[in-house]
Scaffold this motif. Structure first.
Motif, PDB file in Angstrom:
ATOM      1  N   ILE A   1      45.680  40.812  35.281  1.00 42.17           N
ATOM      2  CA  ILE A   1      45.383  42.007  35.456  1.00 42.17           C
ATOM      3  C   ILE A   1      44.431  42.819  34.793  1.00 42.17           C
ATOM      4  CG2 ILE A   1      47.435  44.134  34.386  1.00 42.17           C
ATOM      5  CD1 ILE A   1      49.590  42.245  35.129  1.00 42.17           C
ATOM      6  N   GLY A   2      44.158  42.179  33.582  1.00 40.50           N
ATOM      7  CA  GLY A   2      43.416  42.928  32.631  1.00 40.50           C
ATOM      8  C   GLY A   2      41.772  42.751  33.050  1.00 40.50           C
ATOM      9  N   LEU A   3      41.752  42.076  33.723  1.00 38.67           N
ATOM     10  CA  LEU A   3      39.842  42.023  35.238  1.00 38.67           C
ATOM     11  C   LEU A   3      39.938  43.112  36.197  1.00 38.67           C
ATOM     12  CD1 LEU A   3      39.369  38.510  35.366  1.00 38.67           C
ATOM     13  CD2 LEU A   3      38.633  40.252  33.758  1.00 38.67           C
ATOM     14  N   GLY A   4      41.341  42.965  36.446  1.00 41.25           N
ATOM     15  CA  GLY A   4      41.211  44.209  37.875  1.00 41.25           C
ATOM     16  C   GLY A   4      41.946  45.871  36.983  1.00 41.25           C
ATOM     17  N   ALA A   5      42.296  45.515  36.197  1.00 39.95           N
ATOM     18  CA  ALA A   5      42.149  47.026  34.960  1.00 39.95           C
ATOM     19  C   ALA A   5      41.100  47.850  34.932  1.00 39.95           C
ATOM     20  CB  ALA A   5      42.930  47.017  33.977  1.00 39.95           C
TER      21      ALA A   5
ATOM     22  N   GLY B   1      33.150  46.493  39.539  1.00 38.33           N
ATOM     23  CA  GLY B   1      34.422  46.857  39.765  1.00 38.33           C
ATOM     24  C   GLY B   1      34.507  45.949  40.906  1.00 38.33           C
ATOM     25  N   ALA B   2      34.304  46.044  42.088  1.00 35.75           N
ATOM     26  CA  ALA B   2      34.087  44.999  43.116  1.00 35.75           C
ATOM     27  C   ALA B   2      34.316  44.028  42.957  1.00 35.75           C
ATOM     28  CB  ALA B   2      33.860  45.488  44.156  1.00 35.75           C
ATOM     29  N   ALA B   3      32.980  43.122  42.060  1.00 37.35           N
ATOM     30  CA  ALA B   3      33.210  42.394  41.626  1.00 37.35           C
ATOM     31  C   ALA B   3      34.785  41.294  40.372  1.00 37.35           C
ATOM     32  CB  ALA B   3      31.781  41.557  40.779  1.00 37.35           C
ATOM     33  N   LEU B   4      34.498  41.887  39.791  1.00 35.04           N
ATOM     34  CA  LEU B   4      35.391  41.636  38.689  1.00 35.04           C
ATOM     35  C   LEU B   4      36.945  41.436  39.867  1.00 35.04           C
ATOM     36  CD1 LEU B   4      34.580  44.021  35.454  1.00 35.04           C
ATOM     37  CD2 LEU B   4      35.029  41.188  36.193  1.00 35.04           C
ATOM     38  N   ALA B   5      36.998  42.514  40.223  1.00 35.88           N
ATOM     39  CA  ALA B   5      37.881  42.499  41.423  1.00 35.88           C
ATOM     40  C   ALA B   5      38.708  40.978  41.905  1.00 35.88           C
ATOM     41  CB  ALA B   5      38.176  43.959  42.345  1.00 35.88           C
ATOM     42  N   ALA B   6      37.492  40.589  42.771  1.00 40.40           N
ATOM     43  CA  ALA B   6      37.519  39.526  43.502  1.00 40.40           C
ATOM     44  C   ALA B   6      37.523  38.453  42.789  1.00 40.40           C
ATOM     45  CB  ALA B   6      35.965  39.455  44.002  1.00 40.40           C
ATOM     46  N   VAL B   7      37.350  38.552  41.395  1.00 38.11           N
ATOM     47  CA  VAL B   7      37.309  37.353  40.367  1.00 38.11           C
ATOM     48  C   VAL B   7      38.873  37.329  40.220  1.00 38.11           C
ATOM     49  CG1 VAL B   7      37.400  36.319  37.844  1.00 38.11           C
ATOM     50  CG2 VAL B   7      35.219  37.247  39.331  1.00 38.11           C
ATOM     51  N   ALA B   8      40.064  38.656  39.636  1.00 36.73           N
ATOM     52  CA  ALA B   8      40.810  38.515  39.803  1.00 36.73           C
ATOM     53  C   ALA B   8      42.017  38.054  40.901  1.00 36.73           C
ATOM     54  CB  ALA B   8      41.367  40.086  38.792  1.00 36.73           C
ATOM     55  N   GLY B   9      41.107  38.662  41.802  1.00 29.76           N
ATOM     56  CA  GLY B   9      41.687  38.356  42.820  1.00 29.76           C
ATOM     57  C   GLY B   9      42.300  36.477  43.284  1.00 29.76           C
ATOM     58  N   VAL B  10      40.786  35.943  42.854  1.00 31.95           N
ATOM     59  CA  VAL B  10      40.500  34.249  43.057  1.00 31.95           C
ATOM     60  C   VAL B  10      41.622  33.730  42.404  1.00 31.95           C
ATOM     61  CG1 VAL B  10      39.016  32.385  43.127  1.00 31.95           C
ATOM     62  CG2 VAL B  10      38.851  34.451  44.430  1.00 31.95           C
ATOM     63  N   MET B  11      41.238  34.705  41.279  1.00 37.44           N
ATOM     64  CA  MET B  11      42.344  33.672  39.849  1.00 37.44           C
ATOM     65  C   MET B  11      43.761  33.922  40.039  1.00 37.44           C
ATOM     66  SD  MET B  11      41.487  35.257  36.565  1.00 37.44           S
ATOM     67  CE  MET B  11      39.459  35.108  35.525  1.00 37.44           C
ATOM     68  N   SER B  12      44.433  34.871  41.047  1.00 48.23           N
ATOM     69  CA  SER B  12      45.780  35.244  40.994  1.00 48.23           C
ATOM     70  C   SER B  12      46.065  34.636  43.110  1.00 48.23           C
ATOM     71  CB  SER B  12      46.019  36.727  41.948  1.00 48.23           C
ATOM     72  OG  SER B  12      47.596  36.697  42.410  1.00 48.23           O
ATOM     73  N   GLY B  13      45.214  33.764  43.757  1.00 52.65           N
ATOM     74  CA  GLY B  13      45.246  33.261  44.514  1.00 52.65           C
ATOM     75  C   GLY B  13      45.200  31.679  44.484  1.00 52.65           C
TER      76      GLY B  13
END
Length: 304
Positions: free
Chosen positions: A16-20, A212-224
């Motif tokens: 959540i923090g990375l996406g935020a 922001g998009a790169a960090l969102a990608a990292v958060a998405g991969v982590m969640s997945g």
């Protein structure tokens, strides 16, 4: 056990923090709440999944698990590619939509409503391409290992938690120790004044989208990697992302990460004490409480 809930909350809070961070940077620079940011998490996860599958098909050895982890080298390589492609997606959306609205002098509410439309379009396009069936990076099962105080975690979970903290430190250093970071902070304070001092505001805006998009990608991969990948995963995380960005203070990277951990812990403890059906309400309660009691957040600057 409460101790295990704390561990689960820290892991979820790191994501959540990375996406935020992306949400808080976008708001501090562009001055609008981008409700399409959650979809960047989803796209990042699916792009990484596609790249990982392609790499595994071409070079099967890349799918061999690395040490104690459930995935092979195809996933880290795909993560890098996903960060680049998700950043390009964000730049494209800005070029097609938000950039045109900014140049035409549109009101903030128009940008916010446009972000709703962009989120809907991106989510439906994702579902059209990949269907709504959940997907996974790997089918390997991991056994959680005992840590201390009754806590247990899998190697993948520990890796995700460590990667989240390393990433936030690197982003903080970028913003505080580099010319690009100083330019971003100057634009956040006053875009017109920053432009008069020679800062290229358009380049700063592009950098914000990329970061922001790169960090969102990292958060998405982590969640997945820890749960599953589905088109609505970004939508499910959107409210916790906004709760964390506001609680941490708009524009504060350490604040976003700390607040993400707080939100993650609150959700985990709610599941443990009350029940999983109340998990979605926790972020909303935190958001309302912060807006009422401390609108500037933990590390936000007071406004006159």
């Amino acid at each position: 056990m409460i101790t295990q809930a704390i561990m689960d909350g820290l892991i979820n809070g790191g994501i959540i923090g990375l996406g935020a961070i992306g949400v808080t940077l976008t708001y501090s620079i562009l001055r609008f709440a981008n409700f399409g940011h959650g979809e960047l998490l989803s796209w990042g996860a699916y792009v990484a999944l596609s790249l990982s599958a392609a790499l595994g098909a071409m070079l099967p050895s890349l799918s061999t698990p690395i040490g104690p982890f459930s995935f092979g080298w195809s996933v880290p390589i795909a993560l890098i590619g996903s960060m680049v492609l998700t950043a390009l997606l964000a730049l494209t959306v800005d070029w097609l939509l938000f950039g045109r609205l900014r140049r035409s002098g549109s009101a903030i509410i128009i940008l916010v409503m446009a972000s709703f439309g962009a989120a809907l379009a991106l989510r439906n396009l994702l579902e059209f391409i990949f269907t709504s069936k959940p997907a996974y990076f790997t089918n390997a099962l991991q056994i959680s290992k005992p840590l201390f105080g009754g806590m247990r975690a899998t190697p993948d979970q520990l890796l995700v938690l460590g990667l989240a903290f390393i990433t936030v430190v690197l982003v903080h250093l970028l913003l505080t120790r580099t010319p690009a970071g100083r330019a971003m902070r100057a634009v956040s304070e006053n875009a017109q004044l920053a432009s008069l001092t020679g800062i290229d505001v358009r380049n700063v805006i592009r950098l914000v989208w990329v970061l922001g998009a790169a960090l969102a990608a990292v958060a998405g991969v982590m969640s997945g990697l820890l749960v599953q990948i589905r088109p609505t995963m970004g939508l499910d995380l959107l409210l916790p992302l906004f709760a964390a960005s506001i609680l941490g203070g708009i524009g504060s990277v350490p604040g976003a990460m700390l607040a993400g951990l707080i939100v993650g812990l609150a959700e985990a403890l709610t599941i443990q004490v009350i029940g999983a059906e109340w998990r979605a309400a926790v972020a909303f309660v935190i958001l309302v409480a912060v807006l009422l009691l401390r609108p500037n957040g933990l590390f936000g600057k007071a406004t006159a």
